[in-house]
Write a protein that holds these residues in place. Sequence first.
Motif, PDB file in Angstrom:
ATOM      1  N   SER A 210       0.818  -1.211   0.000  1.00 52.48           N
ATOM      2  CA  SER A 210       0.000   0.000   0.000  1.00 52.48           C
ATOM      3  C   SER A 210       0.852   1.262   0.000  1.00 52.48           C
ATOM      4  O   SER A 210       0.560   2.225  -0.714  1.00 52.48           O
ATOM      5  N   ARG A 211       1.915   1.267   0.804  1.00 50.93           N
ATOM      6  CA  ARG A 211       2.783   2.449   0.849  1.00 50.93           C
ATOM      7  C   ARG A 211       3.480   2.675  -0.480  1.00 50.93           C
ATOM      8  O   ARG A 211       3.594   3.814  -0.953  1.00 50.93           O
ATOM      9  N   ILE A 212       3.959   1.598  -1.097  1.00 55.17           N
ATOM     10  CA  ILE A 212       4.623   1.748  -2.394  1.00 55.17           C
ATOM     11  C   ILE A 212       3.630   2.216  -3.446  1.00 55.17           C
ATOM     12  O   ILE A 212       3.914   3.127  -4.236  1.00 55.17           O
ATOM     13  N   GLU A 213       2.442   1.618  -3.467  1.00 57.15           N
ATOM     14  CA  GLU A 213       1.429   2.008  -4.452  1.00 57.15           C
ATOM     15  C   GLU A 213       1.074   3.486  -4.325  1.00 57.15           C
ATOM     16  O   GLU A 213       0.858   4.180  -5.324  1.00 57.15           O
ATOM     17  N   HIS A 214       1.034   3.993  -3.096  1.00 47.56           N
ATOM     18  CA  HIS A 214       0.681   5.395  -2.870  1.00 47.56           C
ATOM     19  C   HIS A 214       1.652   6.338  -3.575  1.00 47.56           C
ATOM     20  O   HIS A 214       1.267   7.436  -4.016  1.00 47.56           O
ATOM     21  N   ASP A 215       2.913   5.913  -3.704  1.00 49.81           N
ATOM     22  CA  ASP A 215       3.944   6.780  -4.291  1.00 49.81           C
ATOM     23  C   ASP A 215       4.268   6.442  -5.740  1.00 49.81           C
ATOM     24  O   ASP A 215       5.153   7.056  -6.329  1.00 49.81           O
ATOM     25  N   LEU A 216       3.559   5.477  -6.313  1.00 51.61           N
ATOM     26  CA  LEU A 216       3.867   5.071  -7.681  1.00 51.61           C
ATOM     27  C   LEU A 216       3.488   6.147  -8.684  1.00 51.61           C
ATOM     28  O   LEU A 216       2.457   6.819  -8.551  1.00 51.61           O
ATOM     29  N   ALA A 217       4.329   6.292  -9.685  1.00 49.10           N
ATOM     30  CA  ALA A 217       4.091   7.161 -10.831  1.00 49.10           C
ATOM     31  C   ALA A 217       5.090   6.727 -11.887  1.00 49.10           C
ATOM     32  O   ALA A 217       6.104   6.087 -11.575  1.00 49.10           O
ATOM     33  N   PRO A 218       4.845   7.032 -13.148  1.00 52.98           N
ATOM     34  CA  PRO A 218       5.843   6.698 -14.167  1.00 52.98           C
ATOM     35  C   PRO A 218       7.210   7.282 -13.812  1.00 52.98           C
ATOM     36  O   PRO A 218       7.333   8.461 -13.478  1.00 52.98           O
ATOM     37  N   GLY A 219       8.231   6.433 -13.856  1.00 52.93           N
ATOM     38  CA  GLY A 219       9.572   6.860 -13.506  1.00 52.93           C
ATOM     39  C   GLY A 219       9.922   6.726 -12.046  1.00 52.93           C
ATOM     40  O   GLY A 219      11.010   7.145 -11.629  1.00 52.93           O
ATOM     41  N   ALA A 220       9.044   6.142 -11.239  1.00 61.52           N
ATOM     42  CA  ALA A 220       9.336   5.983  -9.808  1.00 61.52           C
ATOM     43  C   ALA A 220      10.539   5.069  -9.599  1.00 61.52           C
ATOM     44  O   ALA A 220      10.735   4.082 -10.325  1.00 61.52           O
TER      45      ALA A 220
END
Length: 259
Positions: A210-220
């Motif tokens: 959940s924490r990783i998904e919250h910060d995901l964006a292209p280029g993460a």
Amino acid sequence: MHAPHRPPRHPRAWLPLLLLSQAVVAWLWWRWGWPVGLPVMLATHAVAWWGVLAPNAALYGPVLSRLSADERQVWLTIDDGPSDDTLPILDLLDAHGARATFFLVGDRAQARPDLVREIASRGHGIANHSLTHPQARFWALGPRRMRAEIEGCQRQLQAITGAAPRWFRAVVGHANPFVSTPLRDAGLARVGWNARGFDAVERDVGRVVSRIEHDLAPGAIVLLHEGAPHGRSVEMIAAVLARLEALGYRAVVPEPGTA
């Protein structure tokens, strides 16, 4: 996806700023006394400490914390290996068609060179994560020990793979005024992150994802670990890979490019 490769060019660029700030502090203390001088001195010290403790702080040298990408691509980075988890993680990455960069500890690599060569043979990146991983005191290392940690790991990994790593991650993300000179001399660029789940200490797989998904964006740049004490690193990486796939993200190893 390309990652700007920026080894430090001016590793002591922070020094004039430090000297100027302390000259200002001295003048303010002389002119208005401690009620003004002391708070300003503490503020300048706070900035210096921020440069040490904040993982993506560039005060003591450039650090790559995110990539520019138009497509749903991320850079998976896996710290602290090689370990007993390495082979299962490689199998997971193969199963998902994913690529990652492994930030390896030099002494651990020397003890398990076959795992290092296996990482490379499967098309993943190999990067420098210090010689001995001095987690509790990396932030406080002096110039001689800092150079030994960086250059020692570089020698170990190059001896095993035949290629010198191009990326470096500071232990616990900490840096200090002595990190940039050996990075410049070794041609290493420092890598931070902008998506993490605290998987090295968190035992709950769902919270990590959940924490990783919250910060995901292209280029993460996604920070993961292997060999964590809780013993669930493989399970966590499996869950992260599954979630990336469900969200339409591809995990790729970026090509180093000029800054």
